[in-house]
Design an enzyme around this catalytic site. Sequence first.
Site, PDB file in Angstrom:
ATOM      1  N   ASP A 216       0.912  -1.135   0.000  1.00  8.40           N
ATOM      2  CA  ASP A 216       0.000   0.000   0.000  1.00  8.40           C
ATOM      3  C   ASP A 216       0.954   1.187   0.000  1.00  8.40           C
ATOM      4  O   ASP A 216       1.594   1.477   1.018  1.00  8.40           O
ATOM      5  CB  ASP A 216      -0.870   0.010   1.255  1.00  8.40           C
ATOM      6  CG  ASP A 216      -1.843   1.173   1.235  1.00  8.40           C
ATOM      7  OD1 ASP A 216      -1.415   2.308   0.931  1.00  8.40           O
ATOM      8  OD2 ASP A 216      -3.037   0.961   1.519  1.00  8.40           O
ATOM      9  N   HIS A 217       1.084   1.853  -1.132  1.00  5.50           N
ATOM     10  CA  HIS A 217       2.197   2.813  -1.233  1.00  5.50           C
ATOM     11  C   HIS A 217       2.048   3.992  -0.276  1.00  5.50           C
ATOM     12  O   HIS A 217       3.016   4.676   0.012  1.00  5.50           O
ATOM     13  CB  HIS A 217       2.425   3.264  -2.679  1.00  5.50           C
ATOM     14  CG  HIS A 217       1.477   4.303  -3.161  1.00  5.50           C
ATOM     15  ND1 HIS A 217       0.187   4.019  -3.539  1.00  5.50           N
ATOM     16  CD2 HIS A 217       1.621   5.637  -3.323  1.00  5.50           C
ATOM     17  CE1 HIS A 217      -0.401   5.134  -3.919  1.00  5.50           C
ATOM     18  NE2 HIS A 217       0.435   6.141  -3.801  1.00  5.50           N
TER      19      HIS A 217
ATOM     20  N   HIS B  31      -5.754   2.947   1.130  1.00  7.04           N
ATOM     21  CA  HIS B  31      -4.993   4.088   1.664  1.00  7.04           C
ATOM     22  C   HIS B  31      -5.702   4.810   2.819  1.00  7.04           C
ATOM     23  O   HIS B  31      -5.091   5.103   3.839  1.00  7.04           O
ATOM     24  CB  HIS B  31      -4.705   5.102   0.556  1.00  7.04           C
ATOM     25  CG  HIS B  31      -4.167   4.502  -0.708  1.00  7.04           C
ATOM     26  ND1 HIS B  31      -3.227   3.495  -0.713  1.00  7.04           N
ATOM     27  CD2 HIS B  31      -4.444   4.762  -2.011  1.00  7.04           C
ATOM     28  CE1 HIS B  31      -2.933   3.173  -1.964  1.00  7.04           C
ATOM     29  NE2 HIS B  31      -3.669   3.922  -2.777  1.00  7.04           N
TER      30      HIS B  31
HETATM   31  C1  BG6 Z   1      -3.530   4.844  -6.317  1.00  4.69           C
HETATM   32  C2  BG6 Z   1      -4.845   4.950  -7.007  1.00  4.69           C
HETATM   33  O1  BG6 Z   1      -3.520   3.735  -5.452  1.00  4.69           O
HETATM   34  O2  BG6 Z   1      -3.288   6.021  -5.571  1.00  4.69           O
HETATM   35  C3  BG6 Z   1      -4.887   6.167  -7.908  1.00  4.69           C
HETATM   36  O3  BG6 Z   1      -5.080   3.784  -7.787  1.00  4.69           O
HETATM   37  C4  BG6 Z   1      -4.505   7.403  -7.134  1.00  4.69           C
HETATM   38  O4  BG6 Z   1      -6.169   6.327  -8.492  1.00  4.69           O
HETATM   39  C5  BG6 Z   1      -3.215   7.195  -6.365  1.00  4.69           C
HETATM   40  O5  BG6 Z   1      -4.341   8.456  -8.052  1.00  4.69           O
HETATM   41  C6  BG6 Z   1      -2.925   8.365  -5.446  1.00  4.69           C
HETATM   42  O6  BG6 Z   1      -1.631   8.224  -4.934  1.00  4.69           O
HETATM   43  P1  BG6 Z   1      -0.771   9.493  -4.529  1.00  4.69           P
HETATM   44  O7  BG6 Z   1       0.490   8.929  -3.977  1.00  4.69           O
HETATM   45  O8  BG6 Z   1      -0.561  10.302  -5.776  1.00  4.69           O
HETATM   46  O9  BG6 Z   1      -1.587  10.244  -3.531  1.00  4.69           O
END
Ligand code: BG6
Length: 487
Positions: free
Chosen positions: A177-178, A240
Amino acid sequence: SETPSALTILFGATGDLAKRKLYPSLYRLYRKGHLSSGFAVIGTARREWDNDIFREHVKKSVMESTAVQEQIDEFISHFYYLPHDVSDSDSYVALRTLANDLDNKYALGGNRLFYLAMAPEFFGTIADHLKEDGLTDTEGFGRLVIEKPFGHDLPSAQELNEQIRRSFDEKDIYRIDHYLGKEMVQNIEAIRFANALFEPLWNNRYISNIQITSSETLGVEERGGYYETSGALKDMVQNHMLQMVSLLAMEPPISLQDDDIRREKVRAFRSMRPLTLETVNDYFVRGQYGPGEDGMLGYREELNVNPESNTETYVAGKVMFDNFRWAGVPFYIRTGKRMPLKSTKIVVQFKDIPMNLYYRPDDQEMEPNLLVIHIQPEEGITLHLNAKRAGHQLQTTPVKLSYANSGVDVMNTPEAYEKLIHDAMRGDSTNFTHWDEVALSWSFVDVIAEAWRNEKAAFPNYPAGTKGPKASDELLEKDGFFWWPMN
Ligand code: BG6
């Protein structure tokens, strides 16, 4: 450094994620000396590339992401390519032969990271083959790193999990989960558990509500096909947003070991009040963007989107915890595409003081104390306090104490992926999601998805480039609260 030597076998090596995030992250780790000379990467995908084409591709992706290009040729010499058919045993036999050769050549000790950066429908097949065709059969570790989405509801996630568990133990599965790789998301625990100031107040006696906003300016771009099946609920909330909620709500862990932290997060998920089909609309609201200014398209006009789509591009909701610490304190979350700005931030609103001796000019109300955690694009913390207004005996004025993380060294603030890859190599699973967390968050979200599937929404209900539907403001108003501004 302590990173063990390892071979990374990357499935989906020609894909977008690999190009945008993984190669630049590996390069940064390499530059910082976190990859010993004992590292090698095998890229696989359907395309008939060879080592040279692959190395050029990796080089290009690195050069597009950073101005520094030292040792780039040395770096890419560690990359190897094999065309691959995920359902064909012969492909895996060839992969095994190359993997064993590289094991010897770079003295990798049989340590392997299998990184699946591709569509989840192949995860099960790949995991089966890795075991059956002997790729996991080495002296060293064999870890599986997988990208979201992990299923699209609880039953599909369960099925996927059973498939990969046939070949890998839970402890060897690293579900990405980045958001958990973001510096300031990791900072939530430090703020809570490394300060005398906050943890004593971190409960329903002193906190009135917590608000988590993750807004994006982009629309759905070219991902209409995927997004139609997910919507903001499954794309952002299930993973997230609920992950951030659990970090804010969890009890202090007995140590910072991965098991101890994840155990507390699971307990937090378990104490979330479950919704029912009847209560969903009291707790969650949805939106979809329509056309906006400057010719911005509405969601229904985007590529690969049904012109009558019922898919939400915005979600706001209230999560309640039925436990001693949090009973009565709403956790509000909101996330959406085509908002006025790109920003992720957490606002912890403290309760008003029991009585107020001061006043503010023009009958303005005294502001509550807020702790704001800026996740992105700024990284930092702001504490909102009240101080005496200079020259006025009985008046106060709001003041802010700010700490900006980016002041430290922007260049060296590691990217989320860089940290997560490094963690997986070191065997630290703290910032990956345990199966129990995934399962509990799906069961929470499934009810909402079902309620919304059964009921057609009055979409579109906010113009592209604006703050979302009115219902989102009303959700807080009925509790006597309001959203603190996004910016
Ligand atoms: C991803 C989603 O997991 O997270 C995307 O699939 C979204 O739709 C993105 O744009 C948002 O990540 P960050 O790091 O740009 O907030």
